[in-house]
Design an enzyme around this catalytic site. Structure first.
Site, PDB file in Angstrom:
ATOM      1  N   ASP A 185       0.880  -1.166   0.000  1.00 17.75           N
ATOM      2  CA  ASP A 185       0.000   0.000   0.000  1.00 17.75           C
ATOM      3  C   ASP A 185       0.918   1.216   0.000  1.00 17.75           C
ATOM      4  O   ASP A 185       1.245   1.762   1.028  1.00 17.75           O
ATOM      5  CB  ASP A 185      -0.875  -0.031   1.253  1.00 17.75           C
ATOM      6  CG  ASP A 185      -1.753   1.203   1.357  1.00 17.75           C
ATOM      7  OD1 ASP A 185      -1.782   1.996   0.387  1.00 17.75           O
ATOM      8  OD2 ASP A 185      -2.398   1.376   2.394  1.00 17.75           O
ATOM      9  N   ARG A 187       0.834   4.288  -0.661  1.00 17.34           N
ATOM     10  CA  ARG A 187       0.510   5.624  -0.177  1.00 17.34           C
ATOM     11  C   ARG A 187       0.599   5.724   1.347  1.00 17.34           C
ATOM     12  O   ARG A 187       0.675   6.807   1.892  1.00 17.34           O
ATOM     13  CB  ARG A 187      -0.901   6.039  -0.607  1.00 17.34           C
ATOM     14  CG  ARG A 187      -0.936   6.647  -1.987  1.00 17.34           C
ATOM     15  CD  ARG A 187      -2.364   6.890  -2.410  1.00 17.34           C
ATOM     16  NE  ARG A 187      -2.429   7.266  -3.807  1.00 17.34           N
ATOM     17  CZ  ARG A 187      -2.666   8.501  -4.238  1.00 17.34           C
ATOM     18  NH1 ARG A 187      -2.846   9.484  -3.397  1.00 17.34           N
ATOM     19  NH2 ARG A 187      -2.720   8.761  -5.517  1.00 17.34           N
TER      20      ARG A 187
END
Ligand SMILES: [Zn+2]
Length: 479
Positions: A185, A187
């Site tokens: 992930d 971000r």
């Protein structure tokens, strides 16, 4: 009766304000409860839910349903009473509800606060009941903005039946459906990727996805882009599940927060996908807006090279063939000079042509989200959807976070993820590895979800989460 105003596309671009409240310094008569507003903010929304609300001066303690059920707060509603009040509020609206309760003195404001999960704070102890009105306004607004759980959907069988019977399913997906493929992930701040960014000298690693930083120096992004580039043609069982819904004619739209474009690997059709944060599927020239398929620049990205626009390049080359008088001058190294620092001789006054950089069409921080999102949701899907399945996202990021609230409240919603969320009320929570959950759902639905990551004889145990009749934990017990 549904009193929520129809959402506009614009309202989708901003995060939901979950808590509308009043200034606790004022007394609020019954009528203006509708317009309540205040500084109270949730202190946290981590996985175990909002514990408190705070305006800096006072902190309000929240009561969980389990605490109401167990009767731990003296003078509070029972959970059954609370449910009756909540259903009534959603049924008749805020003003009528206040008229029916507080105005007619059928219940005290102090007690009613507890029905909506707010514990009367010690600083109000002994005060007249009117002193609780501002707090009640917060409680009512908070409850009213929340989608009430539909009481008729609770069990695994309910979930399976919904899958089998629904015809227009919205699937919302996040990073959790790609992690089984080893895709981070990227971000979020706790992934390995961000540690790789430290040497780039950015004050905040998220700057690598900041459009202003990109415009200033695209090489920063392209020095790490190869690490987030989806290269292998693979997909997870959960992507396969979305494809299966499509094959059965049940997939209305898959709204995804992911930019990995792995849905395409699974064979989900482009017209069934809205990539809310864009994707690597296409890239656009920052100068002339020329668009290419994403894989046209993949080799450059893999080599860590900043891809340049072929159309811009051609224009510059054509320009170079023009008569001398019209020709534009190129610098020796092909780079545009910094005009502030260069001596301003006659020749340097020429605009030095450089081709535009090809930027993958992922949405950077500081860029608008793709228009397609709100358009499709509000003008198309809202009327058609008959089931929502949220998979692998904690739903904290706009705009996807707003989808459940935008849809009509009678559309059932199922949540599939490792950890429950408390800021949005789902009808059924299916907790566990999402690949395991969807494969078990398919098994029970009699659907054939084949994927090499699902063992043919996988055995899954489902246990109820304590205190919740609609929350179930999935675990592989053997294969
Ligand atoms: Zn161009």
């Amino acid at each position: 009766m549904d009193l929520t105003p129809a959402p506009t596309e614009n309202s989708l671009k901003y995060p939901v304000v979950e808590v509308e409240a009043v200034d606790t310094g004022e007394q609020v008569p019954a009528e203006p409860l509708e317009e309540a507003s205040s500084d109270f903010e949730p202190d946290s929304d981590d996985s175990d839910g909002w514990e408190t609300l705070s305006n800096g001066e006072h902190t309000i303690q929240l009561l969980r349903d389990e605490e109401l059920r167990d009767g731990v707060a003296p003078g509070a509603c029972t959970l059954d009473e609370a449910n009756v009040f909540r259903q009534r509020l959603h049924a008749i609206g805020k003003a009528a509800f206040v008229e029916e309760t507080i105005a007619r003195e059928t219940v005290t404001a102090k007690k009613l606060c507890t029905a909506f999960g707010i514990l009367p704070p010690p600083f109000l102890e002994g005060a007249p009941d009117e002193a609780y009105h501002p707090l009640l306004a917060i409680a009512i607004s908070r409850e009213f903005s929340r989608r009430p759980k539909l009481p008729q959907y609770n069990t695994i069988d309910d979930a399976v039946r919904l899958l089998r019977e629904s015809k227009n399913i919205i699937v919302l997906t996040g990073a959790g459906i790609s992690t089984s493929l080893g895709i981070p992930d990227f971000r979020s701040k706790d992934t390995g990727l961000y540690s790789k960014l430290e040497h780039l000298g950015l004050s905040d690693p998220q700057e690598v996805f900041d459009i202003h930083v990109f415009r200033e120096d695209p090489t920063i992004f392209f020095s790490i882009a190869k690490d987030i580039l989806p290269t292998e043609n693979k997909y997870s069982p959960t992507h396969g599940f979305i494809r299966l819904l499509q094959d059965k004619g049940k997939l209305l739209t898959n709204y995804t927060q992911n930019i990995d474009n792995i849905e395409a690997n699974a064979g989900v059709l482009p017209e069934k996908i809205v990539q809310c944060h864009g994707s690597f599927a296409t890239a656009t020239c920052v100068k002339c807006q020329f668009k290419v398929p994403g894989d046209a620049i993949f080799n450059d990205i893999k080599d860590g090279v900043t891809p340049e626009c072929t159309v811009c390049k051609q224009e510059i080359a054509d320009d170079a063939l023009k008569p001398q008088g019209l020709k534009r001058k190129r610098s020796k190294n092909g780079q545009q000079k910094d005009r502030k620092n260069s001596d301003s001789s006659d020749e340097d006054d020429y605009e030095i042509p450089t081709p535009g950089v090809m930027k993958p069409d992922i949405t950077f921080f500081g860029e608008d989200l793709p228009d397609e999102f709100g358009q499709r949701l509000v003008h198309h899907d809202r009327e058609l959807a008959d089931l929502v399945i949220v998979i692998g996202t904690s739903l904290k990021v706009a705009p996807v976070a707003e989808v459940p609230g935008v849809l009509p409240r009678n559309v059932p919603q199922i949540y599939i993820s490792r950890t429950p969320v408390s800021h949005t009320g789902f009808d059924i929570d299916l907790l566990g590895d999402c690949d395991v959950v969807v494969s078990e759902l398919c098994r029970r639905a009699g659907w054939d979800l084949q994927h090499h990551m699902i063992p043919a004889d996988e055995k899954v145990e489902i246990t109820p989460a304590e205190g919740y009749e609609s929350r179930h934990v999935f675990q592989v017990v053997g294969a």
